[in-house]
Design an enzyme around this catalytic site. Structure first.
Site, mmCIF file in Angstrom:
data_model
loop_
_atom_site.group_PDB
_atom_site.id
_atom_site.type_symbol
_atom_site.label_atom_id
_atom_site.label_comp_id
_atom_site.label_asym_id
_atom_site.label_seq_id
_atom_site.Cartn_x
_atom_site.Cartn_y
_atom_site.Cartn_z
ATOM 1 N N SER A 560 -13.106 -25.371 10.392
ATOM 2 C CA SER A 560 -11.913 -24.595 10.697
ATOM 3 C C SER A 560 -10.776 -25.028 9.749
ATOM 4 O O SER A 560 -10.940 -24.945 8.540
ATOM 5 C CB SER A 560 -11.557 -24.785 12.171
ATOM 6 N N ASP A 643 -17.823 -15.216 13.674
ATOM 7 C CA ASP A 643 -16.531 -15.891 13.604
ATOM 8 C C ASP A 643 -15.481 -14.863 13.210
ATOM 9 O O ASP A 643 -15.362 -14.506 12.048
ATOM 10 C CB ASP A 643 -16.560 -17.028 12.582
ATOM 11 N N HIS A 675 -17.271 -19.219 15.850
ATOM 12 C CA HIS A 675 -16.600 -20.322 15.152
ATOM 13 C C HIS A 675 -17.358 -21.633 15.391
ATOM 14 O O HIS A 675 -17.213 -22.588 14.652
ATOM 15 C CB HIS A 675 -15.176 -20.412 15.705
#
Ligand SMILES: *[C@@H]1O[C@H](CO)[C@@H](O)[C@H](O)[C@H]1NC(C)=O
Ligand SMILES: *[C@@H]1O[C@H](CO)[C@@H](O)[C@H](O)[C@H]1NC(C)=O
Ligand SMILES: *[C@@H]1O[C@H](CO)[C@@H](O)[C@H](O)[C@H]1NC(C)=O
Ligand SMILES: *[C@@H]1O[C@H](CO)[C@@H](O)[C@H](O)[C@H]1NC(C)=O
Ligand SMILES: *[C@@H]1O[C@H](CO)[C@@H](O)[C@H](O)[C@H]1NC(C)=O
Ligand SMILES: *[C@@H]1O[C@H](CO)[C@@H](O)[C@H](O)[C@H]1NC(C)=O
Ligand SMILES: *[C@@H]1O[C@H](CO)[C@@H](O)[C@H](O)[C@H]1NC(C)=O
Ligand SMILES: *[C@@H]1O[C@H](CO)[C@@H](O)[C@H](O)[C@H]1NC(C)=O
Length: 722
Positions: A560, A643, A675
């Site tokens: 991330s 995602d 994600h």
């Protein structure tokens, strides 16, 4: 357990008997919070574990004796999907049965008893859709008022996927922003809280009473357009609460009058349990009690034991999702401004519960990379400084016991599950059980696997974890794993993770350094707000201060925001300090950020819209030509199709560039993951590829035949290189 031990002069012992392997991490039991019965003698929890032989998950509901810590199986019937205590009866149970004898796609409510779960159970209600999140209160008359949630149509009817008519085309059409979120495209159905009553009827023999319900459920959100509760993807039953007398329900919903994508505003609504009136926001823009200038996200409504007050959190800023959560207490029927509590306390708690006497509150908050419980009197006022009474690990849940203690369920970097009692005066009293002592796969883990240290950052001291491999020997050296967290408003906390578990990395034969530099949460607002780059300072500190860390052969990894950091340092001198990089779901092309659905996030962090402040969006662009020209470190890219916060195109773009520039690189993609990589079999491949990649370039793989290798995966690699 792998029993092989590897030792050469000067090199750390790796994958010793107590090393945590990816297989063990993924398969080990995952247990829920422990919920005590009314007398506090036993607590209920669920557990599930995975088998690499059958490739199936098995689950069970269990009781833990709060004196001895002894665990007994209550049921492993897979139709039991949620199980709670029923009222003040010490052995009564209520549960959601995940099947329905009459309505496909529906569920049933069943009543049973700990004395004989299978023999005493009976069906109490049939529900027409896939409901979950059961919460109850016993009314004065002895009935059970309950709330739960399901997807609903805008006309209020619960949505039953199995019975819904399927359109002939797969097209989706949108007239407003926020078309998808996390891993789901928005549709015309949304979450709603429903209420119902199980009436108590005397029946059977003697005083035995049976519960049943004939009335249909009430959708408590119907009547106000655009309400949604719980709020997806992470909202669950903590987004709503039922008062102890069963008369009221409070729930959180995103602001119905605003678009969803470009602000974080949400309010707490109050509605009678019987649905006789429309829900009313207690802290909305038009509510009489709304505190001045407070417009952000609301959360965690919690009724006081006397059912008269609601404690909840709200953030001030209307677009900052990591703004500080301040505690408020609303009194039902009061038109006065809702007062804030401990407003000057520089922490952002995320759960609140009342003590049984209704005089105080217990808050769970991140505090210096641990999750701690804090005590606060309800009349403490603004200046009160809450005191912590737990110290290590992190807290998942806590419940009042009749003797005034709390039953706490938590975890730590070295244990997936621990249950203990604590008390605001005495601190932690006793630990009943800890997973590292009972789960064979976690055997050998202990609090001595890690340390924390502070180094002097740019303008403040920065916290970091250091995690040692099994069999760690200070006189040897171990390659560095530099672990960069997401967010940036996040932190590496002292909690268990099945996705980025630093111990499983360390046990390949590394020392893991997991810093919490500027941008991290839990250290106060100043640090969270100042997102500057302290990673390089940390790397130098580690090189200069820890002789047992081999920074020459180190690697770095992050997901991330941490993935973005990997993409950034690939194009900067710091990137040359690592033998390999792992980038999971990170931003590559700065301009591509406009494809996210979380506009509030980028509009806050870049201080304005994509068109008004484009320079801010581009300031740290890993894809800028001058940075790409520096790309040189072998890089594994992981990016999955579902995602939607950081779309897969960023991973594909990065891979194109690395390959064309001749930088050793590999792309790992999961079409069905978001994600996070959560399916057990996908998680195993993820670990094999990630650990195999770093082991290949750090030299750990060449030295240790038992370390994870890229060849461990049975997935064929697509490679058309000439
Ligand atoms: C459920 O528990 C029983 C009793 O311990 C055991 O015999 C059975 O194999 C278990 N079933 C499953 C599906 O785990
Ligand atoms: C769950 O209930 C269904 C009936 O709805 C039944 O067919 C199935 O066998 C049950 N499963 C178990 C594990 O008992
Ligand atoms: C669940 O419900 C089904 C359908 O009514 C029933 O056959 C089954 O016995 C129930 N199982 C449990 C554990 O309640
Ligand atoms: C609500 O809308 C759904 C979907 O259009 C429909 O199936 C259902 O019958 C409606 N409910 C009522 C009470 O009209
Ligand atoms: C948010 O989006 C709406 C349109 O969906 C727009 O009217 C509004 O101005 C936007 N707000 C901000 C702060 O950009
Ligand atoms: C409160 O937190 C501090 C660290 O900030 C810790 O040293 C102390 O032991 C904690 N207090 C209790 C009672 O656990
Ligand atoms: C250190 O902080 C100052 C002031 O916040 C900032 O201007 C500078 O760029 C920072 N330096 C580094 C290396 O991050
Ligand atoms: C954000 O933008 C506003 C103007 O829209 C400006 O006044 C403010 O200084 C900016 N803040 C930062 C941190 O750049």
């Amino acid at each position: 357990m792998r029993t092989f031990e590897w030792a050469v002069l000067g090199l750390g012992v790796v994958l010793g008997a107590d090393a945590l392997t990816p297989e063990q991490l993924i398969a080990a039991p995952r247990r829920s919070e422990a919920v005590p019965n009314p007398s506090g003698e036993v607590a209920l929890f669920s557990s599930s574990e995975y088998s690499w032989e059958s490739h199936e998950t098995s689950s069970s509901w269990n009781l833990i004796d709060l004196d001895s810590g002894k665990i007994t199986l209550l049921t492993n019937d897979t139709n039991v999907s949620e199980l709670i205590w029923l009222g003040s009866d010490d052995s009564g149970l209520l549960y959601i049965n995940g099947t329905n004898a009459d309505i496909p796609g529906g569920v049933e409510l069943w009543v049973s008893n700990t004395a004989s779960f299978d023999k005493l159970r009976y069906k109490a209600a049939s529900l027409p859709a896939s409901f979950s999140g059961l919460k109850t209160a016993i009314t004065k008359g002895g009935d059970v008022n309950f709330v739960l949630y399901a997807q609903s149509y805008s006309n209020g009817t619960a949505y039953n996927e199995e019975l819904a008519s399927k359109p002939l085309s797969s097209a989706r059409i949108y007239d407003s922003i926020y078309v998808r979120h996390w891993d789901t495209w928005l549709s015309t159905t949304f979450n709603a809280v429903f209420s119902g009553t199980l009436k108590r009827k005397k029946g059977g023999q003697g005083a035995n009473s049976r519960y049943s319900s004939e009335d249909s459920l009430k959708n408590l959100l119907a009547g106000v357009k655009n309400l949604e509760s719980p709020y997806p993807p992470f909202g669950g039953s903590s987004d709503y609460d039922i008062s102890g007398d069963g008369k009221w329900v409070a729930f959180k919903s995103k602001a119905p009058e605003l678009p969803r994508a470009n602000n974080t505003a949400s309010y707490i609504y109050l509605v009678p349990h019987d649905g006789s009136k429309k829900p009313v926001a207690i802290n909305g823009p038009d509510s009489p009690g709304t505190p001045d200038g407070v417009e952000g996200d609301s959360s965690s409504p919690s009724f006081s034991p006397d059912s008269r007050r609601i404690a909840y959190f709200q953030m001030e800023d209307i677009s900052y999702e990591s703004d500080r959560r301040t505690l408020y207490i609303y009194t039902i029927g009061s038109e006065k401004t809702i007062p804030a509590l401990a407003k000057n306390w520089d922490r952002s708690p995320d759960t609140v519960k009342w003590t049984a006497d209704g005089k105080s509150l217990i808050l769970n908050t991140e505090d210096h990379a641990h999750g701690r419980l804090f005590f606060l009197p309800a009349d403490g006022g603004n200046d009160y400084k809450p005191c912590n009474f737990t110290s290590t690990g992190s807290v998942n849940s806590y419940y009042n016991l009749p003797n005034g203690d709390l039953l706490v369920t938590g975890s730590a970097i070295w244990t997936s599950w621990t249950v203990y009692t604590a008390n605001p005066e005495k601190g932690v009293i006793s630990t009943l059980i800890s997973a590292n002592e009972v789960d064979p796969g976690l055997q050998g883990l202990s609090s001595s696997d890690l340390d924390e240290f502070y180094f002097q950052g740019n303008w403040t001291k920065i916290h970091s974890w250091i995690i040692y491999p099994a069999g760690f020997d200070k006189s040897k050296t171990y390659p560095l794993v530099f672990y960069v967290h997401g967010g940036p408003q996040g932190s590496w906390a002292d909690s268990w993770s099945t996705r980025w578990n630093p111990k499983v990395w360390a046990d390949q034969g590394y020392v893991v350094i997991a810093p919490n530099p500027t941008g991290s949460t839990g250290f106060g607002d100043k640090l969270t707000d100042a997102i500057t780059n302290n990673w390089g300072i940390c790397w130098e500190y580690v090189r200069d201060n820890f002789d047992f860390v081999d920074t020459e052969n180190g690697v770095a990894a992050g997901a991330s925001y941490g993935g973005f950091m990997m993409n950034w340092i690939q194009g900067n001198p710091l990137g040359r300090k690592f033998k390999a990089l792992v980038s999971h779901d990170g931003t590559f092309v700065a301009d591509a950020k406009i494809s996210t659905e979380e506009l509030w996030f980028i509009e806050h962090d870049f201080n304005g819209t994509f068109w008004a402040n484009r320079d801010n969006y581009r300031r740290w662009d890993p894809s800028a030509p001058e940075r790409i020209l520096q790309f040189d470190t072998p890089m594994l890219i992981i990016h999955s199709d579902k995602d939607y916060r950081l779309p897969v195109s960023d991973g594909l773009g990065l891979f194109n560039v690395l390959q064309e520039r001749g930088v050793p690189s590999r792309l790992l993609n999961f079409p069905d993951e978001n994600h996070w990589v959560t399916s057990k079999e996908n998680s195993l491949v993820w670990h094999q590829q990630v650990l195999g990649w770093i082991n290949k370039y750090s030299g750990v793989g060449a030295r240790n035949p038992n370390a994870v290798s890229l060849d461990d995966t049975a997935i064929p690699v697509v490679d058309y290189n000439p």
